[in-house]
Structure formats: C-alpha cells, structure tokens
Scaffold this motif. Structure first.
Motif, PDB file in Angstrom:
ATOM      1  N   LYS A 147      12.660  10.573 -10.058  1.00 17.72           N
ATOM      2  CA  LYS A 147      13.018  11.946 -10.426  1.00 17.72           C
ATOM      3  C   LYS A 147      14.076  11.983 -11.532  1.00 17.72           C
ATOM      4  N   GLY A 148      14.554  10.815 -11.920  1.00 15.72           N
ATOM      5  CA  GLY A 148      15.529  10.750 -12.995  1.00 15.72           C
ATOM      6  C   GLY A 148      16.979  10.784 -12.550  1.00 15.72           C
ATOM      7  N   VAL A 149      17.217  10.646 -11.234  1.00 18.18           N
ATOM      8  CA  VAL A 149      18.600  10.600 -10.747  1.00 18.18           C
ATOM      9  C   VAL A 149      19.264   9.327 -11.277  1.00 18.18           C
ATOM     10  N   HIS A 188      14.141  -0.489   5.870  1.00 13.09           N
ATOM     11  CA  HIS A 188      13.616  -0.780   4.540  1.00 13.09           C
ATOM     12  C   HIS A 188      12.626   0.306   4.088  1.00 13.09           C
ATOM     13  N   ALA A 189      11.813   0.786   5.009  1.00 15.42           N
ATOM     14  CA  ALA A 189      10.853   1.841   4.650  1.00 15.42           C
ATOM     15  C   ALA A 189      11.577   3.119   4.239  1.00 15.42           C
ATOM     16  N   ALA A 190      12.576   3.516   5.009  1.00 17.85           N
ATOM     17  CA  ALA A 190      13.279   4.773   4.735  1.00 17.85           C
ATOM     18  C   ALA A 190      14.158   4.665   3.491  1.00 17.85           C
ATOM     19  N   CYS A 191      14.989   3.628   3.423  1.00 14.57           N
ATOM     20  CA  CYS A 191      15.969   3.522   2.337  1.00 14.57           C
ATOM     21  C   CYS A 191      15.317   3.211   0.988  1.00 14.57           C
ATOM     22  N   VAL A 192      14.465   2.195   0.956  1.00  8.41           N
ATOM     23  CA  VAL A 192      13.852   1.801  -0.318  1.00  8.41           C
ATOM     24  C   VAL A 192      12.974   2.921  -0.870  1.00  8.41           C
ATOM     25  N   ASN A 193      12.182   3.568  -0.018  1.00  4.52           N
ATOM     26  CA  ASN A 193      11.331   4.659  -0.498  1.00  4.52           C
ATOM     27  C   ASN A 193      12.147   5.828  -1.034  1.00  4.52           C
ATOM     28  N   CYS A 194      13.254   6.137  -0.356  1.00  6.78           N
ATOM     29  CA  CYS A 194      14.115   7.229  -0.814  1.00  6.78           C
ATOM     30  C   CYS A 194      14.748   6.877  -2.161  1.00  6.78           C
ATOM     31  N   LEU A 207       0.842  -1.195   0.000  1.00  6.26           N
ATOM     32  CA  LEU A 207       0.000   0.000   0.000  1.00  6.26           C
ATOM     33  C   LEU A 207       0.878   1.246   0.000  1.00  6.26           C
ATOM     34  N   GLU A 208       0.294   2.366  -0.370  1.00  4.71           N
ATOM     35  CA  GLU A 208       1.006   3.633  -0.374  1.00  4.71           C
ATOM     36  C   GLU A 208       0.314   4.588   0.595  1.00  4.71           C
ATOM     37  N   LYS A 209       1.094   5.198   1.452  1.00  3.23           N
ATOM     38  CA  LYS A 209       0.556   6.146   2.425  1.00  3.23           C
ATOM     39  C   LYS A 209       1.443   7.382   2.453  1.00  3.23           C
ATOM     40  N   ASP A 210       0.836   8.546   2.229  1.00  4.93           N
ATOM     41  CA  ASP A 210       1.574   9.817   2.191  1.00  4.93           C
ATOM     42  C   ASP A 210       2.745   9.758   1.203  1.00  4.93           C
ATOM     43  N   GLY A 211       2.502   9.078   0.069  1.00  3.89           N
ATOM     44  CA  GLY A 211       3.527   9.005  -0.965  1.00  3.89           C
ATOM     45  C   GLY A 211       4.632   8.006  -0.685  1.00  3.89           C
ATOM     46  N   GLN A 212       4.496   7.244   0.387  1.00  4.86           N
ATOM     47  CA  GLN A 212       5.519   6.266   0.774  1.00  4.86           C
ATOM     48  C   GLN A 212       4.932   4.855   0.775  1.00  4.86           C
ATOM     49  N   ARG A 249      13.645   4.800  -4.414  1.00  6.74           N
ATOM     50  CA  ARG A 249      12.598   4.790  -5.457  1.00  6.74           C
ATOM     51  C   ARG A 249      12.245   6.213  -5.900  1.00  6.74           C
ATOM     52  N   SER A 250      12.120   7.108  -4.935  1.00  4.87           N
ATOM     53  CA  SER A 250      11.737   8.484  -5.283  1.00  4.87           C
ATOM     54  C   SER A 250      12.826   9.173  -6.103  1.00  4.87           C
TER      55      SER A 250
END
Length: 561
Positions: free
Chosen positions: A239-241, A226-232, A83-88, A234-235
């Motif tokens: 963004k094309g980084v 995992h929540a912090a690192c993987v979401n970062c 699921l996605e919550k607050d964009g995460q 992915r984002s």
C-alpha cells in the motif's frame, strides 16, 4: 560359461562405479555445505513430514533468506513458494495443509528440484538436483542457527495500537471506524462455526490457544504468528506505507535487528504521553497482591499484601509474559497457597519469591542486579544470608487497611473490588520512600588508606567518596533501586556487610577478618583474601578497565628498596 562370468564381473564393476559416483556427488554436496559453514539466522529445519510418519532421511537444512534473495533477484516474489488464499500467503510450502506423506514428499521434490533444474538449464548457479539427496538431507550439516527468539514487546504493542496505518475492521455505534484496532490481531475461536471472531474485553495472549505444536482447533504459535505478521507487513508495504515491519528471518530473529528494536522501544517509553498505557486492557495501575480465600480449616495467614505498581512494571519489563505465563490472569488464580495443578503445583509464596525463577518478583529483581552498574555490590552479596525482615516491608508495606475479616480468617482481601485494591495500594504507598539516599557528603570519608597489610607494597589509598558517589549516580534512573536503597546506610552494606543500616561508622574489616586465615572459622576468609576478594570481585563484576583486578600496582605502589 566363461563369457557369462566376464559379463557378470563387468556388470558388478559398473554397479560399484555407479554407487561410488552417486556417493561422490552427494559427498561433494555435503562438502560444499560444510565448507560454507556459518551461523545463520534464517536456518529452517524442514521436518514437517515426521508428523506423518518416520523420516527416511535426515531433515533438510533450508536457508530461507538466501532463497528469498535469489527469488527477488529473478524478479519473483513469495508466491513462487507459497500459495495464496483469500489474499493471504499460506505459511506452508506449496500447500494449504499436510495431507499424506507421499503427497507432501512429492510437493517438495517436484518443486525444489524442479526449480533447481530449470535454473541449471539457464546456466544459473543453483542448488542440488535430482540424485543429490544428501546434499539437502545432510544429517551432519555444519550450518548452525543463530536465530534469536522474537517476541511482541509492550512498547511494540503500543506502536501497533497507535498506528494509523493499521485501522480497525470494525465500526463504532456512530458508524465511524472503531478507535481501537485490537480486532486486527486478537480473536476467539467458535467451535460450532469453526471460525474466529473478535471478543472485546477478552483480548489475551496468543499463546493461550496457539501452542508450540498445532492442536485440533489452532495452528502452532510459529505458524500463526508468521502468517499474521508477515502477511500484514507485506500488505502495508504494497500500500506504500514507508515504515513497515520485517518480512525476513533476520528482520525479527537477528541480533542486530533486536538491538535496534530495543533502542526503539526505549525511545517509545521515554516519549510516552502522560497517563498513557502501553497496554490497554483495563488492567489496574495499582493493586495489592494477596492470597485467595484459604481453604476451610486452614489457619489464618500473617502475610500482609504486597503493593504492586502495575503501570510502572509495564514500562520496566519486556512484555506481559515476563511475569505472566500463557494467560494474563492474576497470579493467585493458579498459584494458590498450597499449590494447584493449574499453577504447576508451585505455591504462591514460591511463585513470588523463588530467587532462580525468571518470572518471580525476586528472580526478576535478581536478574536486574546482573547489570554491571549493580553487579559490583550484588555479585559479592549473592552467597550471603537471606535479606533481613526489614527488606520484606519494601513490598509488603505495613499499614492499616479497613478490610473486614471473616470469622477465624485473615482480612478478606479476596472480597475487595479492583478499585478498592487500587485505593488501598495508593494509601500504603504514600509513606514508602522511593528515592536512593546516602549520608551527607561531608560524612563520607574522601579517602581511605588501607595499611593493615602493607609489606611488599605501599598502603592502598582508596578514593572512597568518589566510589560512593559513582554508585549513587548509577542508582538514580532506577525506581526499583530507589525503593531498596532508600535507607542512607544500605549502599554501605555492600562492602561493610556486617554494619547496620543507618550506621555512619561501620566496623573495620580486621575486626572480623584476621590477618592470617583462621581455620576455626573456615567460612570467613583472612584479611588479605577479604580485601582482594571484595575489591577485585567488584572490579570484575562491573567490567572496570582501570584499574584491572590483576594490576597490583594500580592499587598499591611497590615499596622502594
């Protein structure tokens, strides 16, 4: 009556056949899993429900990267399962939190089996379906985890703090985005508001709050990281980084990925600008390690403080946790002279000197000696007596410091400010030699002929000088080796273990090791055993391929008959 018996017998037969069919289907699933047995990095044991009660069946062995690849092939993404919550993305499968055992069970069964069933209807290769319980709940799965523990190294931390792609979410007083981006990862928890916030200057290890298992106010370390690192990651990719961190299991926990990370860390440290710190937390570059104020009634201690080059160690160790535990406070805050509950009742002396502890100074140095470049000498020295008192002075540098002593106590090092400790450490280090030394080349015999035991074989001619100079070369890149080999005779003591530092002509081996073994000195091998143990042990520890330690004629030729 007879007809009833026939019907009952038929029903029983059908029941047995049904059971056998179900077991065959499940056995087929288990058989396939065992046939495809392998060591994989992405093995996840799904046993979440055990926190809600006893499990009815064994945990599921789930292959995360295998499923991710299948989802990507179908043109889907992580939101298929998360699921996605607050964009995460939420780490848990198809839910934000665990509710009841029945609900969590239903979430897994409906979604996993439902997905497999849909794929089967489309004629696609898929996983177990309804009724094949043991194909997933396989208590004897042959698939083993090859997962390597992943950590956040000091060099990796530096690359994150220096990255322009991870800007701070805060603004400085001038309205511009803050230069430091520590707030992107570090936070404190406000128990009143139940929200996290950034506390500048209090950045600490994640593991202080995020433990192995979740607590009332914090997620487990695994879930939080995992929540912090993987979401970062992915984002940033969205963004094309171009260069972003991994989002797969193998990307962090795979052996090859970690080998690449180690090489990248080494390159980062080599290119580190002059004066730059891998970690920016106002930690001292130099300090002295001493005891806290002794308890009332305790006798004064004779220990001189140990000088510690914090900046140098940051580059030499993997992360802060190499020395520190969950927190990153000074060692003596928990490890007191007597030992305390906070320090696991391990006294300061043991915390620093226990030879088998990875986080002690001596233990860490011993681990470094396992490097083949060092092991040739140190492997043979392990069983020998403790080092002489002169070695203690390499860390406990002798020197007079202008530190006032309290009445009846030792100098009050505990009253010194950080900048005073740094100045004291710099003063003590001024005269400490930190470069490996050896005797002048002309004083080192070029060759040594060992002929005391020549019988079946010719005397062994050892390229003595060549060996010594190779060992010296092995020391040149290590600051630690420089400090502990600064006396010219130290290197000689690996073989000539009863010679004194600074002595150019050590005693011969046969002075102590008699030709036949002497039963009166059982701890001292005979001359032949001493030669072979020393030479062959060194070759093995250094992983030398030539000469092999089993190649007799590689060292001494056979006599011509």
């Amino acid at each position: 009556m007879e007809k009833g018996r026939v019907l009952l017998l038929s029903a029983g037969t059908l029941f047995v056949l049904a059971v056998v069919s179900i077991l065959s289907l499940e056995a087929q699933g288990v058989g396939e899993a065992q046939a495809n047995a392998a060591a994989r990095v992405d093995v996840v044991k799904i046993d979440d429900m055990k926190s809600l009660g006893a499990l009815e069946l064994p945990p599921v062995t789930f292959l995360h990267d295998k499923h991710t690849a299948a989802i990507e092939k179908a043109g889907k993404d992580c939101k298929t399962c998360h699921l996605e919550k607050d964009g995460q993305l939420v780490v848990k499968f198809k839910r934000e939190k665990d509710t009841t055992k029945a609900e969590v069970k239903a979430i897994y069964h409906q979604n996993c089996i439902g997905c497999h069933t849909d794929m089967a209807k489309k004629g696609q290769k898929t996983g177990p379906q309804d009724g094949e319980c043991r194909a997933c709940h396989d208590g004897k799965s042959q698939i083993v985890s090859a997962r390597q523990p992943a950590g956040f190294t000091n060099a990796l931390h530096f690359r994150h703090t220096e990255s322009k792609d991870i800007p701070s979410a805060l603004k400085a007083e001038n309205g511009e985005i803050s230069k430091d981006n520590c707030d992107r990862c570090h936070h404190e928890f406000n128990k009143d508001t139940k929200k996290t916030f950034y506390a500048k200057g209090k950045e600490g290890s994640c593991r202080v709050c995020h433990l192995e298992k979740p607590s009332k106010d914090a997620r487990s370390m695994s879930e939080a990281s995992h929540a912090a690192c993987v979401n970062c990651h992915r984002s940033l990719a969205q963004k094309g980084v171009k260069e972003v961190g991994p989002v797969s299991c193998a990307g962090c926990h795979g052996k090859q990925a970690q080998e690449k990370l180690a090489l990248k860390d080494k390159a980062t440290i080599a290119k580190l600008p002059e004066g730059a710190k891998l970690i920016r937390r106002n930690q001292p570059e130099l300090t002295i390690l001493s005891v806290e104020k002794p308890a009332e009634g305790m006798k004064p201690l004779a220990m001189s403080p140990a000088v510690f080059n914090h900046k140098l160690h940051e580059k030499s160790v993997e992360s802060c946790r190499t020395c520190h535990h969950k927190g990153i406070q000074a060692c003596n805050k928990c490890h007191t002279v007597q030992g305390s509950k906070d320090g696991g009742f391990v006294p300061l002396e043991q915390a620093m000197h226990r030879a088998t502890a990875k986080q002690s100074c001596v233990g860490c140095h011993n681990a470094k000696k396992a490097d083949p470049k060092c092991a040739g000498c140190h492997e043979m020295m392990r069983a020998r007596n403790n080092p002489p008192a002169s070695e203690c002075k390499k860390c406990h540098v002798q020197g007079k410091l202008n530190v006032p002593a309290e009445q009846g106590q030792m100098p009050a090092y505990w009253n010194m400010k950080p900048e005073e400790k740094a100045a004291a450490a710099a003063q003590l280090l001024k005269d400490r030699a930190d470069k490996a030394e050896v005797f002048p080349v002309e004083d080192i015999p070029e060759k040594v002929t060992i002929n005391a035991l020549s019988n079946e074989y010719e005397p062994s001619v050892m390229p003595h000088r060549k060996i010594v100079m190779k060992l010296v070369e092995n020391l040149k890149d290590s600051k630690m080796s420089g400090v502990f080999h600064s006396d010219p005779g130290t290197l000689c003591q690996a073989c000539h273990h009863h010679s004194l530092p600074g002595v150019k002509k050590p005693p011969k081996c046969e002075n102590c090791h008699s030709k036949p073994f002497d039963a009166k000195t059982p701890g001292r091998p005979g001359l032949k055993a001493a030669f072979h143990g020393q030479c062959m042990g060194c070759h093995k520890a250094m992983a030398l391929k030539k000469p092999l330690n089993t190649d007799c004629v590689g060292c001494h030729k056979e006599k011509k008959k």
